[in-house]
Design a protein around this motif. Structure first.
Motif, PDB file in Angstrom:
ATOM      1  N   MET A   1      -9.652  39.543  25.308  1.00  0.00           N
ATOM      2  CA  MET A   1     -10.011  41.009  25.392  1.00  0.00           C
ATOM      3  C   MET A   1     -11.531  40.697  25.698  1.00  0.00           C
ATOM      4  N   ASN A   2     -11.959  41.390  26.626  1.00  0.00           N
ATOM      5  CA  ASN A   2     -13.518  41.400  27.041  1.00  0.00           C
ATOM      6  C   ASN A   2     -14.439  42.015  25.939  1.00  0.00           C
ATOM      7  N   ASN A   3     -13.875  42.868  25.324  1.00  0.00           N
ATOM      8  CA  ASN A   3     -14.740  43.926  24.310  1.00  0.00           C
ATOM      9  C   ASN A   3     -14.375  43.247  22.907  1.00  0.00           C
ATOM     10  N   PRO A   4     -15.047  42.584  22.295  1.00  0.00           N
ATOM     11  CA  PRO A   4     -14.656  42.089  20.916  1.00  0.00           C
ATOM     12  C   PRO A   4     -14.808  43.267  19.846  1.00  0.00           C
ATOM     13  N   GLY A   7     -11.659  45.141  20.109  1.00  0.00           N
ATOM     14  CA  GLY A   7     -10.583  44.415  19.705  1.00  0.00           C
ATOM     15  C   GLY A   7     -10.600  44.623  18.000  1.00  0.00           C
ATOM     16  N   ASP A   8     -11.797  44.391  17.578  1.00  0.00           N
ATOM     17  CA  ASP A   8     -11.769  44.454  16.090  1.00  0.00           C
ATOM     18  C   ASP A   8     -11.364  45.990  15.467  1.00  0.00           C
ATOM     19  N   ALA A  10      -9.318  48.074  17.149  1.00  0.00           N
ATOM     20  CA  ALA A  10      -7.863  48.107  17.140  1.00  0.00           C
ATOM     21  C   ALA A  10      -7.300  47.235  15.912  1.00  0.00           C
ATOM     22  N   LYS A  11      -8.047  45.989  15.412  1.00  0.00           N
ATOM     23  CA  LYS A  11      -7.055  45.332  14.297  1.00  0.00           C
ATOM     24  C   LYS A  11      -7.286  46.222  13.185  1.00  0.00           C
ATOM     25  N   ALA A 117      -3.376  36.746  14.351  1.00  0.00           N
ATOM     26  CA  ALA A 117      -4.736  37.244  14.894  1.00  0.00           C
ATOM     27  C   ALA A 117      -5.674  37.211  13.949  1.00  0.00           C
ATOM     28  N   GLY A 120      -9.832  40.401  11.750  1.00  0.00           N
ATOM     29  CA  GLY A 120     -10.979  40.936  12.636  1.00  0.00           C
ATOM     30  C   GLY A 120     -12.452  41.141  11.886  1.00  0.00           C
TER      31      GLY A 120
END
Length: 127
Positions: A1-4, A7-8, A10-11, A117, A120
């Motif tokens: 994912m380009n946007n950490p 992603g965090d 979302a986690k 995963a 996050g």
């Protein structure tokens, strides 16, 4: 994912959504203790295990929400969910039981993804 950060986030949301069912179920088993023991006994599961079930659901669910020992707890809840599915939702002559079994498989899959995963950045674990 380009946007950490995305992603965090979302986690975090995923952890909350996965855990919600377990926290609520654990809590409801406290107030409906006798009924839950009887239901467990009807499936051949000793009612003496109910305190352990409550701890796994309630404490395990809360640990997932805050992201503490996430990988370990996700693995434990994966196993718990599979075992509960086999014990309580194998009567596929009843379509609702088949649906509950499949739902639990999806939840177990979510826990496997969480195990792989990690929690996050928005967690105690910070992985």
């Amino acid at each position: 994912m380009n946007n950490p950060a995305l992603g965090d986030a979302a986690k975090l949301i995923g952890r909350i959504l996965l855990a919600l069912m377990f926290v609520l179920a654990g809590w409801s088993k406290i107030s409906g203790y006798a009924g839950t023991q009887a239901y467990m006994a009807s499936a051949g599961v000793p009612g003496i295990l109910l305190p352990l079930v409550i701890i796994v659901e309630l404490i395990g669910g809360l640990m997932i929400v805050v992201g503490f020992k996430t990988r370990l707890v996700a693995l434990a809840l994966f196993a718990f969910t599979i075992v509960a599915s086999v014990l309580f939702h194998m009567n596929w002559a009843q379509p609702m039981q088949q649906l509950l079994f499949m739902k639990n498989l999806a939840v177990a899959g979510g826990f496997l993804v969480l195990f792989a995963a990690g929690a996050g950045a928005y967690s105690v674990d910070k992985d």
